[in-house]
Motif scaffolding. Structure first.
Motif, short mmCIF file in Angstrom:
data_model
loop_
_atom_site.label_atom_id
_atom_site.label_comp_id
_atom_site.label_asym_id
_atom_site.label_seq_id
_atom_site.Cartn_x
_atom_site.Cartn_y
_atom_site.Cartn_z
N SER A 276 137.96 -82.37 20.19
CA SER A 276 138.65 -82.72 18.95
C SER A 276 137.75 -83.57 18.07
O SER A 276 137.08 -84.48 18.54
N ARG B 78 142.73 -79.53 27.51
CA ARG B 78 142.07 -78.41 26.85
C ARG B 78 142.40 -78.39 25.35
O ARG B 78 141.53 -78.15 24.51
N LYS B 79 143.67 -78.66 25.03
CA LYS B 79 144.08 -78.67 23.63
C LYS B 79 143.42 -79.82 22.87
O LYS B 79 142.98 -79.67 21.73
N LEU C 32 139.16 -79.49 23.36
CA LEU C 32 138.47 -78.24 23.01
C LEU C 32 139.03 -77.56 21.77
O LEU C 32 138.73 -76.40 21.52
N THR C 33 139.83 -78.28 20.98
CA THR C 33 140.38 -77.70 19.77
C THR C 33 139.67 -78.28 18.54
O THR C 33 139.87 -79.44 18.19
N TYR D 219 140.29 -72.24 21.42
CA TYR D 219 139.47 -73.32 21.96
C TYR D 219 137.99 -73.04 21.73
O TYR D 219 137.56 -71.88 21.65
N HIS E 50 133.86 -74.33 22.84
CA HIS E 50 132.95 -75.07 23.72
C HIS E 50 131.60 -74.38 23.69
O HIS E 50 131.49 -73.21 23.24
#
Length: 284
Positions: free
Chosen positions: A2, A40-41, A44-45, A124, A126
């Motif tokens: 984020s 993850r939210k 990775l968002t 997402y 990465h």
């Protein structure tokens, strides 16, 4: 990760560090699967940037199928191809001024929105996913490339790629994150987020993409390259280490264009970047 974590430099955010740490650790203990899904939210968002209302004249947009979903590509000009890769929470539109210069110089500029960025598919983002999408975009090109331009985390993307199309090609790096793993870990630690939860998330991605986190080292990849490279980096960059770019410039094949007062983002619209492109094409 984020942008609120990755790009945060405020003291206010640091004050909340202990609360974030306690909350995420407790969440991980009580509901590990839900905690990882939430991580993850949060981590990775990226922030999807909006495309400018005014686009370069004759810009061609095309969706390209990749293993990470459909990636939006942007093409301008004709001639030898230069591929451009953006960084975290960025988009190909950041390159529009440079793409116009590339096209005016007799080349074709092709940029693309990374997974979960701009107008590309994905939720997402990465680095391993960036690399896979980048490699697939290269596979879709009908002609060999002349070189690559990358900004910020995009520099780690192209340096970590093993695609054969990159062999012997010049690279123009703009404010590159050459210490990607160290930088990422530091930012997560600064946020207070549970390191154990973060490590589990990273391990899952490493297994899925067969890309161990500790194998990622853009600085070493740059050092091992044989082709010429130019780095354009602002001395006061708050998000990517200028000192590492200075160290990289001691490599025989790397040249540094140091700037002042442009920061991490404005440098993409600066005359020094255009001059660096002219320089690298003349020496290629």
């Amino acid at each position: 990760m984020s942008s609120k974590i990755y790009f945060s430099q405020s003291k206010r955010f640091n004050v909340r560090k202990s609360m974030v740490n306690m909350t995420t650790r407790l969440h991980h203990v009580l509901a590990p699967k839900h905690a990882k899904k939430t991580a993850r939210k949060i981590l990775l968002t990226p922030v999807r940037s909006h495309q400018p209302s005014s686009l370069p004249e004759n810009l061609l947009k095309k969706l390209v199928e990749t293993s990470e979903g459909k990636m939006m590509t942007y093409q301008l000009g004709s001639g030898p191809i230069w591929v451009l890769g953006h960084g975290w929470s960025g988009s190909a539109s950041q390159f529009f001024p440079l793409m116009e210069h590339i096209a005016a110089s007799g080349y074709m500029a092709i940029a693309f929105d990374n997974p979960a960025h701009g107008q590309s598919e994905g939720i997402y983002g990465h680095l391993p996913g960036f690399i896979k999408a980048f490699d697939d975009v290269l596979d879709a090109l009908e002609e060999p490339i002349a070189g690559v331009v990358a900004h910020s985390m995009g520099g780690a993307m192209i340096l970590e790629s093993r695609h054969s199309a990159l062999e012997g090609k010049p690279v123009l790096l703009v404010a590159p994150v050459l210490n990607y793993t160290e930088n990422l870990v530091t930012m997560v630690e600064r946020s207070g987020y549970s390191s154990k939860l973060f490590n589990e998330l990273i391990d899952d991605i490493a297994v899925e993409y067969q890309c161990p986190f500790d194998s990622i080292n853009p600085f070493v990849r740059l050092e091992s390259r044989q082709s010429s490279a130019i780095i354009v980096h602002d001395k006061a960059d708050k998000f990517a280490s200028f000192e590492l770019s200075q160290q990289a410039s001691e490599m025989k094949h790397v040249q540094l264009f140091a700037t002042e007062g442009l920061g991490h983002g404005r440098i993409l619209k600066s005359p020094p970047l255009l001059a660096a492109f002219d320089k690298i094409t003349q020496s290629a």
